[in-house]
Design a protein around this motif. Structure first.
Motif, PDB file in Angstrom:
ATOM      1  N   PHE A 215      27.864   1.465   4.793  1.00 26.04           N
ATOM      2  CA  PHE A 215      27.526   0.358   5.229  1.00 26.04           C
ATOM      3  C   PHE A 215      28.838  -0.050   6.202  1.00 26.04           C
ATOM      4  CE2 PHE A 215      26.519  -0.837   0.408  1.00 26.04           C
ATOM      5  CZ  PHE A 215      25.321  -0.547   0.874  1.00 26.04           C
ATOM      6  N   ALA A 216      29.708   0.712   6.594  1.00 25.49           N
ATOM      7  CA  ALA A 216      30.607   0.263   7.436  1.00 25.49           C
ATOM      8  C   ALA A 216      30.120   0.374   8.969  1.00 25.49           C
ATOM      9  CB  ALA A 216      31.931   0.941   7.322  1.00 25.49           C
ATOM     10  N   THR A 217      29.036   1.134   9.433  1.00 32.85           N
ATOM     11  CA  THR A 217      28.618   1.434  10.571  1.00 32.85           C
ATOM     12  C   THR A 217      27.247   0.936  11.026  1.00 32.85           C
ATOM     13  OG1 THR A 217      27.558   3.490   9.658  1.00 32.85           O
ATOM     14  CG2 THR A 217      30.050   3.647  10.535  1.00 32.85           C
ATOM     15  N   ASN A 218      26.912   0.980  12.204  1.00 29.54           N
ATOM     16  CA  ASN A 218      25.627   0.750  12.688  1.00 29.54           C
ATOM     17  C   ASN A 218      25.243  -0.789  12.546  1.00 29.54           C
ATOM     18  OD1 ASN A 218      24.307   2.487  14.496  1.00 29.54           O
ATOM     19  ND2 ASN A 218      22.695   2.770  12.867  1.00 29.54           N
ATOM     20  N   SER A 219      26.186  -1.721  12.697  1.00 31.20           N
ATOM     21  CA  SER A 219      26.259  -3.028  12.375  1.00 31.20           C
ATOM     22  C   SER A 219      25.774  -3.822  13.700  1.00 31.20           C
ATOM     23  CB  SER A 219      27.513  -3.720  11.837  1.00 31.20           C
ATOM     24  OG  SER A 219      27.470  -5.115  12.113  1.00 31.20           O
ATOM     25  N   PRO A 220      25.078  -4.882  13.445  1.00 28.34           N
ATOM     26  CA  PRO A 220      24.497  -5.531  14.702  1.00 28.34           C
ATOM     27  C   PRO A 220      25.999  -6.103  15.636  1.00 28.34           C
ATOM     28  CG  PRO A 220      24.114  -7.170  12.707  1.00 28.34           C
ATOM     29  CD  PRO A 220      24.350  -5.618  12.342  1.00 28.34           C
ATOM     30  N   PHE A 221      26.820  -6.248  14.674  1.00 31.05           N
ATOM     31  CA  PHE A 221      28.185  -6.460  15.350  1.00 31.05           C
ATOM     32  C   PHE A 221      29.068  -5.433  16.168  1.00 31.05           C
ATOM     33  CE2 PHE A 221      27.744  -9.396  11.826  1.00 31.05           C
ATOM     34  CZ  PHE A 221      27.776 -10.504  12.330  1.00 31.05           C
ATOM     35  N   SER A 222      28.340  -4.201  16.161  1.00 37.13           N
ATOM     36  CA  SER A 222      28.764  -3.199  17.079  1.00 37.13           C
ATOM     37  C   SER A 222      28.858  -3.230  18.330  1.00 37.13           C
ATOM     38  CB  SER A 222      28.101  -1.794  16.681  1.00 37.13           C
ATOM     39  OG  SER A 222      26.813  -1.906  16.890  1.00 37.13           O
ATOM     40  N   GLN A 223      28.050  -4.294  19.082  1.00 38.31           N
ATOM     41  CA  GLN A 223      28.389  -4.278  20.269  1.00 38.31           C
ATOM     42  C   GLN A 223      29.599  -5.154  20.843  1.00 38.31           C
ATOM     43  OE1 GLN A 223      26.383  -2.674  22.401  1.00 38.31           O
ATOM     44  NE2 GLN A 223      25.482  -1.703  20.521  1.00 38.31           N
TER      45      GLN A 223
ATOM     46  N   PHE B 122      29.102  -5.321   6.223  1.00 34.86           N
ATOM     47  CA  PHE B 122      29.931  -5.290   4.587  1.00 34.86           C
ATOM     48  C   PHE B 122      29.211  -5.526   3.704  1.00 34.86           C
ATOM     49  CE2 PHE B 122      33.610  -7.106   2.394  1.00 34.86           C
ATOM     50  CZ  PHE B 122      33.935  -5.755   2.040  1.00 34.86           C
ATOM     51  N   GLY B 123      29.138  -4.609   2.862  1.00 32.45           N
ATOM     52  CA  GLY B 123      28.310  -4.161   1.583  1.00 32.45           C
ATOM     53  C   GLY B 123      28.458  -5.618   0.650  1.00 32.45           C
ATOM     54  N   LEU B 124      29.744  -6.065   0.481  1.00 29.06           N
ATOM     55  CA  LEU B 124      29.778  -7.023  -0.133  1.00 29.06           C
ATOM     56  C   LEU B 124      28.883  -8.160   0.020  1.00 29.06           C
ATOM     57  CD1 LEU B 124      33.397  -7.049  -1.787  1.00 29.06           C
ATOM     58  CD2 LEU B 124      31.370  -5.804  -2.518  1.00 29.06           C
ATOM     59  N   CYS B 125      28.392  -8.464   1.287  1.00 30.84           N
ATOM     60  CA  CYS B 125      27.764  -9.597   1.746  1.00 30.84           C
ATOM     61  C   CYS B 125      26.249  -9.506   1.177  1.00 30.84           C
ATOM     62  CB  CYS B 125      27.590  -9.313   3.012  1.00 30.84           C
ATOM     63  SG  CYS B 125      29.240  -9.519   4.182  1.00 30.84           S
ATOM     64  N   TYR B 126      26.092  -8.415   0.427  1.00 31.87           N
ATOM     65  CA  TYR B 126      24.730  -8.450  -0.090  1.00 31.87           C
ATOM     66  C   TYR B 126      24.679  -8.362  -1.668  1.00 31.87           C
ATOM     67  CZ  TYR B 126      23.556  -7.307   4.855  1.00 31.87           C
ATOM     68  OH  TYR B 126      23.317  -7.049   6.073  1.00 31.87           O
ATOM     69  N   VAL B 127      25.816  -8.370  -2.341  1.00 31.93           N
ATOM     70  CA  VAL B 127      26.074  -8.549  -3.685  1.00 31.93           C
ATOM     71  C   VAL B 127      25.438  -9.653  -4.222  1.00 31.93           C
ATOM     72  CG1 VAL B 127      27.607  -9.142  -5.715  1.00 31.93           C
ATOM     73  CG2 VAL B 127      28.254  -7.419  -3.980  1.00 31.93           C
TER      74      VAL B 127
ATOM     75  N   PHE C  30      29.462  -1.109  -4.208  1.00 37.99           N
ATOM     76  CA  PHE C  30      29.044  -1.618  -2.975  1.00 37.99           C
ATOM     77  C   PHE C  30      30.209  -1.433  -2.072  1.00 37.99           C
ATOM     78  CE2 PHE C  30      25.500  -4.350  -4.406  1.00 37.99           C
ATOM     79  CZ  PHE C  30      24.655  -4.126  -3.368  1.00 37.99           C
ATOM     80  N   LEU C  31      31.450  -1.661  -2.762  1.00 35.43           N
ATOM     81  CA  LEU C  31      32.513  -1.608  -1.586  1.00 35.43           C
ATOM     82  C   LEU C  31      32.684  -0.129  -1.162  1.00 35.43           C
ATOM     83  CD1 LEU C  31      35.255  -2.822  -0.110  1.00 35.43           C
ATOM     84  CD2 LEU C  31      36.454  -2.495  -2.648  1.00 35.43           C
ATOM     85  N   ALA C  32      32.633   0.914  -2.117  1.00 29.98           N
ATOM     86  CA  ALA C  32      32.601   2.153  -2.044  1.00 29.98           C
ATOM     87  C   ALA C  32      31.572   2.487  -0.872  1.00 29.98           C
ATOM     88  CB  ALA C  32      32.487   3.161  -3.129  1.00 29.98           C
ATOM     89  N   ASN C  33      30.566   2.304  -0.857  1.00 27.56           N
ATOM     90  CA  ASN C  33      29.562   2.424  -0.055  1.00 27.56           C
ATOM     91  C   ASN C  33      29.759   2.038   1.276  1.00 27.56           C
ATOM     92  OD1 ASN C  33      28.046   3.904  -1.845  1.00 27.56           O
ATOM     93  ND2 ASN C  33      26.700   2.267  -2.303  1.00 27.56           N
ATOM     94  N   SER C  34      30.604   0.858   1.353  1.00 27.87           N
ATOM     95  CA  SER C  34      30.991   0.368   2.779  1.00 27.87           C
ATOM     96  C   SER C  34      32.011   1.244   3.382  1.00 27.87           C
ATOM     97  CB  SER C  34      31.433  -1.071   2.550  1.00 27.87           C
ATOM     98  OG  SER C  34      30.404  -1.907   2.039  1.00 27.87           O
ATOM     99  N   ALA C  35      32.807   1.904   2.657  1.00 25.97           N
ATOM    100  CA  ALA C  35      33.911   2.696   3.214  1.00 25.97           C
ATOM    101  C   ALA C  35      33.392   4.264   3.374  1.00 25.97           C
ATOM    102  CB  ALA C  35      35.168   2.637   2.424  1.00 25.97           C
ATOM    103  N   LEU C  36      32.587   4.512   2.425  1.00 25.37           N
ATOM    104  CA  LEU C  36      32.410   6.122   2.475  1.00 25.37           C
ATOM    105  C   LEU C  36      30.666   6.257   2.735  1.00 25.37           C
ATOM    106  CD1 LEU C  36      34.337   7.057  -0.763  1.00 25.37           C
ATOM    107  CD2 LEU C  36      34.907   7.241   1.431  1.00 25.37           C
ATOM    108  N   ALA C  37      30.008   6.739   1.804  1.00 23.95           N
ATOM    109  CA  ALA C  37      28.650   6.997   2.018  1.00 23.95           C
ATOM    110  C   ALA C  37      27.803   7.154   0.743  1.00 23.95           C
ATOM    111  CB  ALA C  37      28.197   8.115   3.207  1.00 23.95           C
ATOM    112  N   GLN C  38      26.527   6.672   0.565  1.00 25.83           N
ATOM    113  CA  GLN C  38      25.871   6.981  -0.813  1.00 25.83           C
ATOM    114  C   GLN C  38      25.910   8.568  -1.120  1.00 25.83           C
ATOM    115  OE1 GLN C  38      22.477   4.182  -2.086  1.00 25.83           O
ATOM    116  NE2 GLN C  38      21.935   5.273  -0.265  1.00 25.83           N
ATOM    117  N   ALA C  39      25.877   9.485  -0.096  1.00 26.68           N
ATOM    118  CA  ALA C  39      25.947  10.924  -0.406  1.00 26.68           C
ATOM    119  C   ALA C  39      27.243  11.173  -0.813  1.00 26.68           C
ATOM    120  CB  ALA C  39      25.583  11.627   0.632  1.00 26.68           C
ATOM    121  N   ILE C  40      28.183  10.516  -0.803  1.00 25.86           N
ATOM    122  CA  ILE C  40      29.501  10.909  -1.273  1.00 25.86           C
ATOM    123  C   ILE C  40      29.654  10.116  -2.546  1.00 25.86           C
ATOM    124  CG2 ILE C  40      32.120  10.739  -0.993  1.00 25.86           C
ATOM    125  CD1 ILE C  40      30.495  12.356   1.046  1.00 25.86           C
ATOM    126  N   THR C  41      29.437   8.679  -2.830  1.00 22.36           N
ATOM    127  CA  THR C  41      29.670   7.938  -3.901  1.00 22.36           C
ATOM    128  C   THR C  41      28.748   8.294  -5.344  1.00 22.36           C
ATOM    129  OG1 THR C  41      28.314   6.146  -3.114  1.00 22.36           O
ATOM    130  CG2 THR C  41      30.283   6.078  -2.419  1.00 22.36           C
TER     131      THR C  41
END
Length: 387
Positions: free
Chosen positions: A3-11, A270-275, A326-337
């Motif tokens: 969740f922490a990458t490829n955000s529209p805010f990345s620019q 950020f993942g928690l924004c979708y909780v 959700f928080l873990a996915n924001s920092a890591l990845a689904q393939a990890i969590t």
């Protein structure tokens, strides 16, 4: 993806991000979530997912429909609190679909318990959940971004160990306690279902989750309980597969929103924004199912007042676990969590069975528990280290 990458805010430039973002728990800016937040998140998720049914164990919940509705109300209330913390972000209807998927999977649990038992049912839906969620991130299913794993081999080993640990926990025998005046001798049965001890295993399995018939009153059998043993097995296994798939894909709608900033301009990363969106979908779906249930029951639903507070507490604990995921996915990845969070709760539940409910006894069971625990821990370490 994480969740922490490829955000529209990345620019945005780093200075812009830092000047407008007071911390990571906000949805109006992009900030990188430290990886240690992810490991803390999976730890909390494992503990709470493995414990959330403990408060309801000694209370009558009947067919579970009223209980799950109360649970979902508590889940939504917890989500509303998180929504305030992250400053009331926009509700995304597509992210609500995740809650619909999860609740649709959740509604199948009671029929699964009553047809193939908790052990076999949990083995199937946990394995399917793990594989579905892991594959979504690893291979970019449903047009999601493919997650980059630093050590794919170690990740595969972690997934394999996590899946294998389910089989070990499956054959651990339990001696359920009875919390009523029914003069029934304790039983020790494997959680694996076979045709010779079907009813005994189903009783032991349900008692391991919740005491659904505490007062000993007879309830009218559901339609699937009238199936033949083979019919019950096919029906229960099919439902468990469906539940696992829905559980595993429940994060994907929110991730899709994050991965497609052109389609969803301004969507936070950020993942928690979708909780809150997720939990709103959960409550709406749960309410619809409960209304349908009331209609089918001719306005005579099985409602148990004593299940309200335990159900609320169970819902709060589940919500905390899911928020942590959700928080873990924001920092890591689904393939990890997914390998960690899917495989860890059976270990925690087993510890409750030993320490509090005294349901796991005997040298053989303790050896199996030790083996399953070692595999779970090794799988978690491999999955975590592969990031």
């Amino acid at each position: 993806m994480s969740f922490a990458t490829n955000s529209p805010f990345s620019q945005m430039t780093t200075d812009d991000q830092n000047s407008t973002c007071p911390g990571i728990f906000h949805c109006n800016c992009r900030t990188e979530v430290p990886s240690y937040y992810g490991y803390i998140g999976v730890g909390i998720a494992v503990i709470f997912f493995g414990s959330n049914f403990v408060p309801a164990k000694k209370f009558k919940t009947g067919d579970g429909m009223f209980f799950q509705w109360v649970l979902c109300i508590a889940v939504w209330m917890t989500g509303a609190a998180v929504n305030a913390v992250v400053e009331f972000p926009k509700v995304y209807p597509l992210a609500m679909l995740g809650g619909v998927l999860w609740e649709t999977g959740n509604i199948t649990v009671v029929p699964i318990l009553k047809t193939i038992g908790l052990g076999l049912g949990m083995l199937i839906w946990s394995t399917t959940n793990l594989v579905a969620g892991w594959a979504s991130g690893k291979f970019g299913l449903f047009d999601l971004e493919v997650e980059k794993i630093a050590n794919p081999t170690l990740n595969y080993i972690g997934v394999a160990l996590s899946i294998a640990s389910f089989s070990v926990f499956l054959v651990i025998k339990t001696t359920p306690h009875h919390y009523d005046s029914m003069d029934m001798p304790p039983e020790s049965n494997p959680l694996m279902l076979d045709d010779d001890n079907e009813s005994a295993v189903n009783y032991a399995s349900e008692a391991t989750l919740v005491s659904s018939n505490r007062n000993g009153d007879d309830e009218e059998p559901m339609f699937f309980e009238k199936f033949s043993p083979l019919g019950k097995r096919i029906f229960g296994i099919s439902l468990a597969l469906v539940a696992g798939v829905f559980y595993g894909f429940s994060f994907d709608p929110a991730i899709y929103v994050i991965d497609h900033p052109n389609t969803f301009p301004g969507a936070p990363s950020f993942g928690l924004c979708y909780v809150f969106s997720f939990y709103t979908g959960t409550l709406i779906t749960s309410t619809i199912y409960f209304i349908i249930y009331c209609i089918v029951m001719k306005n005579k639903p099985k409602v148990y007042a004593e299940a309200i507070l335990p159900g609320m507490l169970s819902g709060f604990m589940w919500a905390v676990a899911h928020i942590s995921w959700f928080l873990a996915n924001s920092a890591l990845a689904q393939a990890i969590t997914f390998p960690i969070v899917s495989a860890g709760p059976p270990l925690i539940a087993s510890l409750w069975g030993i320490c509090l409910f005294k349901e796991i006894r005997g040298k053989k069971n303790f050896i199996l528990l030790a083996i399953g625990s070692a595999m779970t821990i090794a799988g978690a370490v491999c999955a975590g280290a592969s990031f």
